[in-house]
Design a protein around this motif. Sequence first.
Motif, short mmCIF file in Angstrom:
data_model
loop_
_atom_site.label_atom_id
_atom_site.label_comp_id
_atom_site.label_asym_id
_atom_site.label_seq_id
_atom_site.Cartn_x
_atom_site.Cartn_y
_atom_site.Cartn_z
N GLY A 455 -4.77 9.63 27.08
CA GLY A 455 -4.68 9.91 28.50
C GLY A 455 -3.99 11.22 28.80
O GLY A 455 -3.21 11.33 29.75
N LEU A 456 -4.28 12.23 27.97
CA LEU A 456 -3.63 13.53 28.12
C LEU A 456 -4.57 14.56 28.73
O LEU A 456 -5.80 14.44 28.65
N LYS A 457 -3.96 15.57 29.34
CA LYS A 457 -4.71 16.74 29.78
C LYS A 457 -4.50 17.85 28.74
O LYS A 457 -3.56 17.77 27.94
N PRO A 458 -5.35 18.87 28.72
CA PRO A 458 -5.18 19.96 27.75
C PRO A 458 -3.77 20.53 27.80
O PRO A 458 -3.22 20.76 28.89
N GLY A 459 -3.18 20.72 26.63
CA GLY A 459 -1.83 21.26 26.57
C GLY A 459 -1.24 21.14 25.18
O GLY A 459 -1.91 20.69 24.23
N PRO A 460 0.03 21.53 25.00
CA PRO A 460 0.67 21.54 23.68
C PRO A 460 0.68 20.17 22.99
O PRO A 460 0.58 20.10 21.76
N GLU A 461 0.80 19.08 23.77
CA GLU A 461 0.86 17.76 23.15
C GLU A 461 -0.44 17.42 22.43
O GLU A 461 -0.44 16.74 21.40
#
Length: 497
Positions: A455-461
């Motif tokens: 459930g993440l959006k694009p990014g470092p994680e």
Amino acid sequence: MFNLPEKGDSTAFIGLLARAEGAVGKLEALLAPLASAFHARGESLYLVGGPVRDAMLGRLGHDLDFTTSARPEVIHEILDEWGEAVWDTGIEFGTVSATKDGQQVEITTFRADLYDGVTRNPEVTFGDTVEGDLVRRDFRVNAMAIELAAGSSDSSSSESELELDFHDPCDGLKDLLNHVLDTPQEPEVSFRDDPLRMLRAARFVSQLGFTVSPRVKQAMTDMADEINRITVERVQAELDKLMLGIQPWAGIDLLVETGLADHVLPEIPALKLERDEHMQHKDVYAHSLTVLRQATELEDPEEGPDLVLRWAALMHDIGKPDTREFHEGGRVSFHHHEVVGAKLTRRRMRKLKYPKHVIADVSQLVYLHMRFYGFGEGQWTDSAVRRYVTDAGELLPRLNKLVRADCTTRNPKKAARLRRTYDHLEERIADLSAKEDLARVRPDLDGNEIMQILGLKPGPEVGKAWKYMKELRLERGELDHDEAVAELKAWWEANHG
């Protein structure tokens, strides 16, 4: 036929001349009309320099250099009629070039240049004799000429016979026979006019297998700092030609012995480490030249010389001087010299203005060359094999050759053990490659799947999760989808719960 000079009456001289005559004779149909065109204008035409030398060595190529009494505008007119394509980018230096039937010719008006002793760019002056042109050349083996003249055609043929006259005012034929490099003038004069000739001497040692005369070597030593007058681009071009020769280690050794390497490649003479009294480490400089030689022997003859492999072989241990440590009992170590060496390689090759991809490949090979030694015999796990192949990527064939070339021990048992270990590694790579696509190891879940599952959006994680899954893939091999999802969720919970 050659009209032989008086000094050409020995069997050895005649043999060299006969070989050149045969090589030029094969091009008679191409060159006779060209010679006739110059003769008709009242001008002489000479095959000159490297092509004459190479014809005598049985290696005449497709690029032919000529010199002539004709001025540039006359050369242009003749080549416009003779050639298929003509270009005059060098006409201010008296040079016009053309191609015909797959052969490239470069024709230059006799030169009698003057040098200012500051740059290597001469004041272009046209000469009147071939002898004056030849004496200004770099080495006597490159200061020979074959005059081409179209003789009278016989009654049964409409084609003129090509007559050849050999000109050798500087005794280049003798030097060629003795495999030695010497200058037409005093070497100090020649090198002051153009310091690049010192690098060319080392390059010809590599390319031709020749040696330099004592006076040339002494002049190179005395005048080594003159090389700083030469642009980095020209230095790089000569170093590459040297490295691609038949014995690059000999050319490099000449640069080191004369001090030229101190100016253009200082990391190599720095390998001449002072040996400790216990002699606990090998001569790193001699070892590096041996690795270079052995790497060339592992090249595929059909593919030709591998510049990246050769540079990596020469530079692979340049991190050792900065990492040497002495320990109790006389033991010497060079911990992480491959890391330091990769940084030094990048720094030096950037200064020499190499392309970015060449710098990246050579430095990566230097960085990876010790990876093999981190595993003992029979200890190559699937995970270790995956990491080795993945880190090497497209460089794997070169890394294989570099690591094999790096074995220079004189201990036959140790050498045999290293060969067995590497044979075993290559067998493990082949075996695992048959089961997995080692050339393209990817996580079992891609970025889009990771974002959807967590459930993440694009990014470092997302990048961190992808990296974890990549490490998992390297460590355990391919996972089925459900197992991969479970591992990802477990990792996320452990780090973000």
